[in-house]
Design a protein around this motif. Structure first.
Motif, short mmCIF file in Angstrom:
data_model
loop_
_atom_site.label_atom_id
_atom_site.label_comp_id
_atom_site.label_asym_id
_atom_site.label_seq_id
_atom_site.Cartn_x
_atom_site.Cartn_y
_atom_site.Cartn_z
N LEU A 74 0.83 -1.20 0.00
CA LEU A 74 0.00 0.00 0.00
C LEU A 74 0.87 1.25 0.00
O LEU A 74 1.98 1.25 0.52
CB LEU A 74 -0.90 0.00 1.24
CG LEU A 74 -2.00 -1.07 1.28
CD1 LEU A 74 -2.73 -1.02 2.60
CD2 LEU A 74 -2.98 -0.88 0.13
N TRP B 65 -10.61 -2.15 7.64
CA TRP B 65 -10.60 -2.06 9.10
C TRP B 65 -11.94 -1.60 9.69
O TRP B 65 -12.26 -2.00 10.84
CB TRP B 65 -9.46 -1.14 9.57
CG TRP B 65 -9.58 0.29 9.14
CD1 TRP B 65 -8.99 0.87 8.07
CD2 TRP B 65 -10.34 1.32 9.78
NE1 TRP B 65 -9.32 2.20 7.99
CE2 TRP B 65 -10.15 2.51 9.03
CE3 TRP B 65 -11.15 1.37 10.91
CZ2 TRP B 65 -10.75 3.72 9.38
CZ3 TRP B 65 -11.75 2.57 11.26
CH2 TRP B 65 -11.54 3.73 10.51
N THR C 215 -5.93 -5.84 1.43
CA THR C 215 -7.38 -5.71 1.51
C THR C 215 -7.85 -5.76 2.95
O THR C 215 -8.74 -5.00 3.36
CB THR C 215 -8.07 -6.82 0.69
OG1 THR C 215 -7.61 -6.75 -0.67
CG2 THR C 215 -9.57 -6.66 0.73
N TRP D 88 -4.90 5.69 5.29
CA TRP D 88 -6.21 5.18 5.72
C TRP D 88 -6.05 3.86 6.47
O TRP D 88 -6.64 3.66 7.53
CB TRP D 88 -7.10 5.01 4.50
CG TRP D 88 -8.32 4.15 4.72
CD1 TRP D 88 -8.44 2.82 4.43
CD2 TRP D 88 -9.58 4.56 5.26
NE1 TRP D 88 -9.69 2.36 4.75
CE2 TRP D 88 -10.42 3.40 5.26
CE3 TRP D 88 -10.09 5.75 5.73
CZ2 TRP D 88 -11.73 3.44 5.74
CZ3 TRP D 88 -11.40 5.79 6.20
CH2 TRP D 88 -12.20 4.64 6.19
N ALA D 89 -5.23 2.96 5.92
CA ALA D 89 -5.06 1.64 6.52
C ALA D 89 -4.35 1.73 7.87
O ALA D 89 -4.78 1.11 8.86
CB ALA D 89 -4.28 0.73 5.57
N LEU E 141 -7.34 -2.42 4.56
CA LEU E 141 -8.26 -1.39 4.10
C LEU E 141 -9.67 -1.57 4.67
O LEU E 141 -10.42 -0.60 4.78
CB LEU E 141 -8.32 -1.39 2.57
CG LEU E 141 -7.02 -1.00 1.86
CD1 LEU E 141 -7.16 -1.20 0.36
CD2 LEU E 141 -6.64 0.44 2.17
N LEU F 277 -4.13 5.45 0.55
CA LEU F 277 -4.59 4.14 1.02
C LEU F 277 -3.77 3.68 2.22
O LEU F 277 -4.32 3.09 3.17
CB LEU F 277 -4.49 3.12 -0.11
CG LEU F 277 -5.47 3.28 -1.28
CD1 LEU F 277 -5.21 2.20 -2.33
CD2 LEU F 277 -6.91 3.21 -0.79
#
Length: 234
Positions: free
Chosen positions: A144, A206, A201, A151-152, A204, A148
């Motif tokens: 990532l 979460w 994935t 965010w993760a 992301l 992204l």
């Protein structure tokens, strides 16, 4: 200490023996065993010194999953220039490569609420530190970047912090276990199939894991309350 070291060595020997039985070249398997053996040492030390058997059970469950996976469908393995190359699922290789997520699982299993309930500030601080470590281990090896990644990372720190706070403050174990098991399975999927990006994935998504963790926490708290009331019922 001696017993814990012996357990770590025995675990490494067990995985090495299984690797040989399932056709892995010896050198790559042995090189990858240092960290799983260390995790086994830590789990054994918790069981012997602190009488905390959760890490042993989690490590045993992960190992059993790996053995069952090898029995169900092992692939071909060869060694090329000291590097393991093969076709089909490489379960033992995934166990060795996925040690950061296994560390998260074993670590959360080792945690328990102190006899005296910690203050909210102390519990939040410790939960935040644990969440940062757990997120770093969970994100290890993913591809990532940019927004992204932000965010993760932020989201997973939040999710692990909530689960850690519930564990340290209220003794609720299931939310932390849910997040740790999800991270481990996503990592194994990434190592085994090499199709898509299951680990990325997982990071992301979460919000779904956080909601599931909160629901599990509510169910665990309700179950505890019901079981506490049961002895008084006549």
């Amino acid at each position: 200490m001696t017993s814990s070291i012996a357990f770590g060595v025995a675990y490494a020997a067990l995985i090495a023996l299984l690797g040989v039985l399932f056709g892995y070249p010896v050198d790559p398997v042995l090189i990858g065993l240092a960290v799983p053996a260390t995790l086994a040492f830590l789990a054994g030390r918790n069981a012997i010194c602190r009488k905390t058997w959760g890490p042993m059970w989690c490590l045993g469950a992960a190992t059993a999953l790996v053995v069952l996976g090898e029995l169900a469908g092992s692939g071909q393995r060869i060694e090329v220039g000291g590097v393991l190359v093969g076709t089909g699922p490489q379960w033992i290789g995934a166990l060795a490569a996925g040690w950061p997520r296994l560390l998260v699982l074993v670590g959360f299993c080792a945690l328990r609420r102190a006899p005296e309930q910690p203050s909210r500030r102390k519990a939040l601080g410790l939960a935040a530190v644990l969440a940062a470590i757990a997120t770093a281990c969970t994100a290890f090896g993913t591809a990532l970047s940019g927004g992204l990644l932000v965010w993760a990372l932020v989201g997973n720190v939040l999710a692990f912090a909530v689960a850690g706070f519930l564990l340290l403050r209220s003794g609720l174990r299931l939310p932390a276990l849910l997040l740790a098991v999800g991270a481990l399975l996503a990592g194994l999927d990434e190592q085994l199939l090499d199709v898509g990006t299951p680990a990325a994935t997982h990071l992301l998504l979460w919000p779904a894991y956080l909601v599931a963790a909160l629901l599990v926490a509510a169910l665990e708290a309700l179950a505890r309350r019901l079981f506490r009331r049961r002895p008084g019922i006549t």
